[in-house]
Motif scaffolding. Structure first.
Motif, PDB file in Angstrom:
ATOM      1  N   HIS A 340       0.643  -1.089   0.022  1.00 41.93           N
ATOM      2  CA  HIS A 340       0.099  -0.032  -0.188  1.00 41.93           C
ATOM      3  C   HIS A 340       0.857   1.388  -0.123  1.00 41.93           C
ATOM      4  O   HIS A 340       0.502   2.164  -0.843  1.00 41.93           O
ATOM      5  N   HIS A 389      -6.945  -2.246   4.177  1.00 42.86           N
ATOM      6  CA  HIS A 389      -8.054  -2.024   3.316  1.00 42.86           C
ATOM      7  C   HIS A 389      -8.022  -3.019   2.112  1.00 42.86           C
ATOM      8  O   HIS A 389      -9.200  -3.241   1.575  1.00 42.86           O
ATOM      9  N   HIS A 390      -6.851  -3.666   2.184  1.00 43.07           N
ATOM     10  CA  HIS A 390      -6.719  -4.555   0.837  1.00 43.07           C
ATOM     11  C   HIS A 390      -7.322  -5.958   1.439  1.00 43.07           C
ATOM     12  O   HIS A 390      -7.376  -6.878   0.639  1.00 43.07           O
TER      13      HIS A 390
HETATM   14 CU   LIG Z   1      -3.983   0.257  -0.585  1.00 40.99          CU
END
Ligand SMILES: [Cu+2]
Ligand code: HEM
Length: 646
Positions: A340, A389-390
């Motif tokens: 990320h 969030h993945h």
């Molecule tokens: Cu991300």
């Protein structure tokens, strides 16, 4: 024989020999410790081959580095030889050879990064066009043809997955190298330094990419792999030998990222010109600094997660295998803790380029300079708190998802600062629209699309619907193209006269822009649309009853058009570099230091140091100089001091 004396050729030969020797060595070690070197059991034989090949490939990569000659100085030093303080190029060698061998000049290294980046983006693009052909209509079985079977030994779904996964990672590697190109070429010149802080490390950081990229792409010929660019176990533990090439290749590119970042950080902190305080640096340098901090601190995580997968494959250690006490979710945490923040590695430099160009082409100060500078650091910081969030759909604790959702949405704040600054900078400016400005403005619009499609994915409820659909694919192509690909072209056009001393063709540049921008809009909006309608990502075919055959056809045509537009750009660059009209001076009437020395820049950028006396973006303000160039450095063009006069 001159051909053989170039570093690149020697490196490649050394890599081939090294790989063979490495395989033999691995075999010998296995014999010594009493392990079998062959077996009649097919699965065991496959495992043994894998161990040998991986041993060979790793030694091969090291051999490349020895062969190319980047380690010469270090190896000499280790053997007690005196250090060669003069690292200027050998004047008896022709100039072109500098680009194919070890050179310590940051400008040469910048070009080496840039050309390699464009090559990789081209290979990745070719893969995209190939598998997009398969997706153009439902029912097509293009990748099933015998040609692929003969060339690669596999076809159809597995080939689709391999092309799709490699496309993703090759593009990401291409982006990383493009960022290396911009940071290496621009940062020293923008802060008044003659080179990077550690020129030898800089050369090492570039060259390690070459075996890395070769090994990565060679995965195609080692049976490919089918995990997507994320390489999640347990799939990545079971995938064919090609998986290992992917893991090793990306590992080496990551190593380059870390080494390169150290250089940028030290250079920015210690080598600025007199009077250039942190808040008087060109804004791109802030972006480069924030980018390098992420690269330096996060990249280890992807290296680690890949190492663990390799250890599990090669030695049967059960890090991710639940039956052996491992946990596959662990991999996802490690992977995304790099990947990320890494998306900001791809986009922060691009956003820096936009902030750098808009003031020049609107002849206005960059609105809220300090806020824009700090927003890069803010984005970098928040980037570290959002990785999960993945994993909203991976079965992690429902409670834990909530803080990750809030942290994710918080990224909108520093990003919004940048948008606000861009709009305010353009407001009532004297706008001009040469090709670099078109690309900068085009990036803003595309990046905005990436920005508005992000929150639905960062919000748990909507992500559960959109997860693993083409909506995700559309979203990240918006952020990647808006955040890097378009700004990269803006930068290539903008600094082309600096690099070559010649002007590109505006007409072809504008054709490139409109063709690429228009096609990209079709491509990305098409992907978002089919995603919303339920098209899953990473699948080779779909049901015609779903009714989005036509949209898929449009997306494929757009993909071909994007590819074509890039070919047009390359033609423009290559032709103009030799035949374009001369552009020796400050073409864009910029205040930034690199435009106040001759083009192309001399070997040592600034024969005499200059002094910074004002603000970087006071365009339009009469008599507010930014840098005072001593006569010896300056171009002798219009004004030596970069004043704000129109
Ligand atoms: Cu991300
Ligand atoms: C002509 C340009 C391009 C086209 C047509 C294209 C198309 C695609 C398509 C159709 C997919 C597969 C989606 C799926 O099935 O899940 C994909 C995946 C991907 N693309 Fe692109 N792309 C292009 C350029 C780029 C660029 C410039 C980047 C990066 C900076 C990029 C990064 C990725 C990544 C990371 C994936 C994910 C692969 C995976 O899921 O493992 N692409 N692309």
């Amino acid at each position: 024989m001159r051909f053989l004396s170039t570093g690149l050729v020697r490196g490649l030969i050394a890599q081939i020999i090294g790989t063979v020797v490495g395989m033999a060595l691995t075999m010998a070690i296995r014999v010594l410790v009493g392990l079998p070197v062959s077996s009649t059991d097919a699965a065991l034989q496959q495992h043994i081959t894998e161990v040998h090949v991986v041993g060979g490939v790793i030694i091969g990569a090291i051999a490349f580095m020895v062969g190319v000659g980047v380690l010469d100085e270090w190896l000499g030093w280790a053997r007690g030889k005196p250090i060669n303080e003069n690292i200027d190029p050998d004047p008896s060698k022709p100039n072109w050879m500098r680009y194919f061998g070890v050179d310590f000049d940051h400008k040469v290294i910048g070009v080496q990064y840039g050309v390699t980046s464009i090559l990789l983006l081209g290979i990745g693009g070719l893969m995209a066009v190939l598998f997009r052909t398969e997706l153009a209509q439902s029912g097509i079985t293009f990748l099933n043809s015998d040609i692929f079977e003969i060339m690669l030994g596999y076809n159809s779904e597995h080939l689709f997955n391999t092309l799709m996964s490699l496309h993703g990672m090759v593009m990401i590697a291409g982006n990383l190298l493009g960022i290396g190109a911009l940071m290496n070429y621009l940062v020293p010149m923008m802060i008044g330094a003659n080179d990077m802080a550690f020129p030898r490390l800089n050369s090492f950081a570039f060259w390690i990419n070459v075996p890395g990229a070769l090994i990565l792409v060679s995965s195609m010929f080692f049976g490919g792999f089918d995990t997507g660019w994320v390489g999640y176990p347990p799939l990545s533990v079971r995938a064919p030998l090609g998986m290992e090439m992917f893991l090793i290749g990306v590992y080496l590119v990551g190593l380059s990222s870390i080494a390169g970042a150290i250089n940028v950080i030290v250079t920015v902190f210690t080598m600025r010109a007199k009077g250039m305080t942190m808040f008087r640096m060109p804004i791109f340098v802030w972006a480069a600094l924030a980018t390098s901090i992420i690269q330096f601190t996060a990249t280890q995580m992807i290296g680690l997660s890949f190492q663990l997968v390799m250890l599990e494959r090669l030695f049967g250690m059960g890090f991710f295998d639940a039956t052996a006490g491992g946990d596959p979710i662990l991999y996802q945490h490690l992977f995304w803790f790099y990947s990320h923040p890494a998306v900001y590695v791809f986009i922060l430099p691009g956003l820096g380029i936009i902030s750098e160009l808009l003031p020049v082409f609107s002849r206005k100060p960059l609105f809220g300079y300090k806020a824009v500078a700090m927003s890069s650091l803010g984005i970098a910081l928040i980037g570290f708190f959002v990785w999960a969030h993945h994993m909203f759909a991976s079965g992690m604790s429902p409670f834990l998802r909530v803080p990750f959702m809030y942290a994710t949405l918080l990224v909108a704040v520093p990003t919004g600062v940048k948008f606000f600054s861009w709009v305010a900078t353009l407001w009532e400016g004297k706008l001009e629209f040469p090709t670099p400005m078109l690309f900068a403005l085009g990036s803003v619009i595309i990046f905005l699309l990436g920005g508005v499609t992000g929150p639905p994915l960062g919000t748990i409820a909507t992500d559960l619907h959109l997860h693993d659909t083409y909506f995700v694919v559309g979203h990240f192509h918006d952020t990647m193209f808006g955040g890097f690909v378009f700004p990269f072209f803006a930068a290539l056009y903008y600094w082309f006269p600096k690099l070559t001393g010649r002007m590109y063709s505006e007409k072809l540049g504008k054709w490139h822009f409109w063709l690429m921008w228009g096609s990209f809009m079709v491509l990305s909006n098409g992907m978002l649309l089919v995603g919303l309608l339920g098209m899953r990502r990473r699948i080779v075919d779909y049901d015609p009853a779903l009714g989005f055959d036509f949209t898929h056809l449009l997306i494929t045509i757009a993909a071909f058009a994007i590819f074509l537009s890039v070919v047009l750009a390359l033609y423009n660059f290559i032709r103009s570099a030799r035949k374009g009209p001369e552009a020796k001076g400050n073409v864009w009437n910029s205040r930034s230091p690199e435009w106040h020395i001759p083009s192309p820049a001399p070997l040592h950028n600034f024969p005499e140091p200059f002094e910074v006396v004002g603000e970087p973006y006071d365009y339009g303000k009469i008599d507010s100089p930014y840098v005072i160039m001593p006569a010896a450095s300056a171009t002798g063009h219009a004004h030596a001091a970069a004043t704000g006069k129109e």
